[in-house]
Design an enzyme around this catalytic site. Structure first.
Site, PDB file in Angstrom:
ATOM      1  N   ASP A   1      -5.404  18.191 -14.654  1.00 30.42           N
ATOM      2  CA  ASP A   1      -5.940  16.916 -15.120  1.00 30.42           C
ATOM      3  C   ASP A   1      -5.468  16.886 -16.677  1.00 30.42           C
ATOM      4  OD1 ASP A   1      -7.112  14.700 -15.948  1.00 30.42           O
ATOM      5  OD2 ASP A   1      -8.787  14.826 -14.916  1.00 30.42           O
TER       6      ASP A   1
ATOM      7  N   TYR B   1     -14.489  16.458 -15.708  1.00 28.74           N
ATOM      8  CA  TYR B   1     -15.139  14.894 -15.381  1.00 28.74           C
ATOM      9  C   TYR B   1     -16.107  14.970 -14.389  1.00 28.74           C
ATOM     10  CZ  TYR B   1     -15.608  10.113 -14.650  1.00 28.74           C
ATOM     11  OH  TYR B   1     -16.285   8.928 -14.338  1.00 28.74           O
TER      12      TYR B   1
ATOM     13  N   LYS C   1      -7.317   5.928 -19.351  1.00 32.04           N
ATOM     14  CA  LYS C   1      -7.444   6.244 -20.716  1.00 32.04           C
ATOM     15  C   LYS C   1      -6.355   6.058 -21.777  1.00 32.04           C
ATOM     16  CE  LYS C   1     -11.357   7.223 -18.499  1.00 32.04           C
ATOM     17  NZ  LYS C   1     -11.157   7.908 -17.448  1.00 32.04           N
TER      18      LYS C   1
ATOM     19  N   ARG D   1       0.764  -1.331   0.176  1.00 30.23           N
ATOM     20  CA  ARG D   1       0.016   0.186   0.107  1.00 30.23           C
ATOM     21  C   ARG D   1       0.892   1.226  -0.013  1.00 30.23           C
ATOM     22  NH1 ARG D   1      -1.877   2.344   4.453  1.00 30.23           N
ATOM     23  NH2 ARG D   1      -1.978   0.395   5.789  1.00 30.23           N
TER      24      ARG D   1
HETATM   25  N1  LCS Z   1     -10.260  12.687 -15.429  1.00 27.23           N
HETATM   26  C1  LCS Z   1     -10.810  12.547 -16.401  1.00 27.23           C
HETATM   27  C2  LCS Z   1     -10.517  13.752 -17.662  1.00 27.23           C
HETATM   28  C3  LCS Z   1     -11.536  11.608 -16.740  1.00 27.23           C
HETATM   29  O1  LCS Z   1     -12.180  11.484 -18.117  1.00 27.23           O
HETATM   30  C4  LCS Z   1     -12.158  10.609 -15.817  1.00 27.23           C
HETATM   31  C5  LCS Z   1     -12.775   9.371 -16.168  1.00 27.23           C
HETATM   32  C6  LCS Z   1     -11.248  10.694 -14.571  1.00 27.23           C
HETATM   33  C7  LCS Z   1     -10.313  11.778 -14.322  1.00 27.23           C
HETATM   34  C8  LCS Z   1     -11.698   9.595 -13.567  1.00 27.23           C
HETATM   35  O2  LCS Z   1     -10.819   8.429 -13.621  1.00 27.23           O
HETATM   36  P1  LCS Z   1     -11.178   6.808 -13.344  1.00 27.23           P
HETATM   37  O3  LCS Z   1     -11.507   6.770 -11.923  1.00 27.23           O
HETATM   38  O4  LCS Z   1     -12.362   6.614 -14.060  1.00 27.23           O
HETATM   39  O5  LCS Z   1      -9.865   5.989 -13.852  1.00 27.23           O
HETATM   40  N2  LCS Z   1     -13.475   9.646 -17.513  1.00 27.23           N
HETATM   41  C9  LCS Z   1     -14.544   9.092 -17.843  1.00 27.23           C
HETATM   42  C10 LCS Z   1     -15.200   9.148 -18.677  1.00 27.23           C
HETATM   43  O6  LCS Z   1     -15.135  10.350 -19.392  1.00 27.23           O
HETATM   44  N3  LCS Z   1     -16.069   8.218 -19.204  1.00 27.23           N
HETATM   45  O7  LCS Z   1     -15.890   7.171 -18.173  1.00 27.23           O
HETATM   46  C11 LCS Z   1     -15.039   7.663 -17.228  1.00 27.23           C
END
Ligand code: LCS
Length: 393
Positions: A183, A111, A208, A58
């Site tokens: 981000d 997001y 992504k 962790r």
């Molecule tokens: N930041 C951005 C710009 C994102 O698009 C997402 C997830 C996150 C943070 C969060 O990341 P995760 O915890 O999902 O790894 N975006 C998503 C979207 O646009 N569609 O499904 C998830």
């Protein structure tokens, strides 16, 4: 990497600095929860930080550390902190800088859950916030208060593709001694390095582009300074939103091909954007590579390429967009983005559904906005698929 001046594609493959004793070409998966100390003094010294050594997964693990070092190297930061997901990285940053009575200024088109968790959870602990359009720096200037402890943005933003001037925003933040977190999910370090533009912390949903194969959920923070690195690592470990060694192995594997995947997806996206812009059934399109994008000039200087994300509206609004989304055959009607497959989704009812309609409209997330993540299939097939789906409208 020995040669610090290596190109980005060499760094994608070789960064991380792990030397396996047996000569393994890839970093092994250290699938262990804990690590044996040499003796009691060594254990105590690891805990005080007097000696280097792994303690507990962790807190740190070689497979995870190699990925952290690689992404930190690509972003040009002091160190990386891998997290269980992008949301794990977001909540770690909020916990690090915000507390009772503290205030955050953030972009109104982030997001959805990055905003949702602030409004529904952090507000319970007395954290204050303002969501403004950071593509106009004056909005941020007006929103800063004496208790502002964090400025947060996403560029290009999800899902409006709005672009924020990071150099100008970093200057404003630092004039007020406030840290700036960016981000960088939509670009990845292949297309944009916010720390070079003045940001203090870079955040990724590695789910992504970085992993890129729609088979892992993962996050990463990269801090520019040692102090921020230590602060964020401690909070990540205490909150328990750490990465798993297998997740790290998969993500490191995906990272190696980031360059060729983005090059290909971006070439496809440029063709798809030109096609959609000329299509009689498309009302408008936002893509940083098109002159019609409001921050086209800024995109040219701030980003190394326009990327593979775009949004558009079909004439006839949501109902028309729905017909189109229900008619695609090659593209997947699915959330997430940045993978090898083309994905289409409707932010107002999906990724950004938890935000009030009023806030969405203010942020430019209209009912008819459709978001497309262009994959690496043949461009002609993607265009043909979108064309046949638009014909059904
Ligand atoms: N930041 C951005 C710009 C994102 O698009 C997402 C997830 C996150 C943070 C969060 O990341 P995760 O915890 O999902 O790894 N975006 C998503 C979207 O646009 N569609 O499904 C998830």
């Amino acid at each position: 990497m020995k040669n610090k001046n290596s190109g980005v594609n060499s760094k994608l493959i070789h960064s991380g600095g792990f030397e396996d004793l047996l000569g393994s070409a890839t970093t092994p998966i250290y699938q262990t929860s804990t690590f044996k100390f040499k003796n009691a003094d060594h254990g105590a010294a690891c805990f005080t930080g007097k000696e280097d050594g792994y303690i507990y997964t962790r807190i740190g693990n070689p497979t995870i550390e190699e990925l952290e070092n690689a992404v930190a190297d690509l972003e040009g930061g002091f160190g990386g902190i891998a997290t269980s997901s992008g949301m794990g990285a977001i909540t770690t940053v909020y916990m690090a800088f915000l507390g009772q009575g503290a205030h955050m200024v953030s972009h109104n088109a982030v997001y959805g859950p990055a905003r949702g968790v602030m409004e529904s959870l952090f507000s319970k602990f007395g954290v204050e916030y303002d969501y403004v359009d950071t593509t106009d720096i004056e909005n941020v200037r007006r929103a800063i208060k004496p208790n502002t402890r964090l400025i947060y943005t996403e560029t290009p933003a999800n899902p409006t593709i709005g672009i924020t001037d990071l150099k100008a925003l970093a200057k404003l933040a630092h004039d007020h001694k406030i840290p700036l977190c960016v981000d960088n999910t939509f670009c990845s370090p292949y297309l944009q390095t916010p720390l070079d533009l003045g940001a203090d912390i870079v955040l990724h949903s590695m789910t992504k582009f970085i992993n890129g194969h729609a088979d892992i959920v993962a996050g990463m923070l990269v801090a520019k300074s040692e102090d921020h690195y230590k602060l964020l690592r401690g909070i990540m470990a205490n909150m328990g939103c750490n990465m798993d060694p297998h997740q790290a192995f998969m993500t490191r594997r995906g990272l190696k091909t980031l360059g060729i995947r983005i090059d290909r997806a971006q070439e496809n996206a440029k063709k798809v954007a030109v096609f959609l812009e000329a299509h009689p059934k498309v009302e408008w399109i936002r893509y940083p590579g098109l002159k019609s994008h409001p921050q086209y000039e800024l995109a040219q200087t701030q980003m190394k390429g326009p990327g593979a994300m775009l949004s558009f509206e079909v004439k006839g609004g949501f109902e028309a967009g729905k017909v189109m989304m229900d008619s695609v055959e090659l593209a997947l009607l699915a959330v997430s983005l940045g993978g090898i497959e083309t994905l289409i989704q409707h932010p107002a009812s999906m990724t950004h559904s938890k935000i009030s309609r009023e806030a969405k409209i203010k942020a430019g997330i209209t009912d008819g906005l459709v978001r497309l993540s262009v994959g690496i299939e043949d461009a002609e097939d993607i265009i043909q698929d979108l064309d046949q789906a638009l014909q059904k409208v």
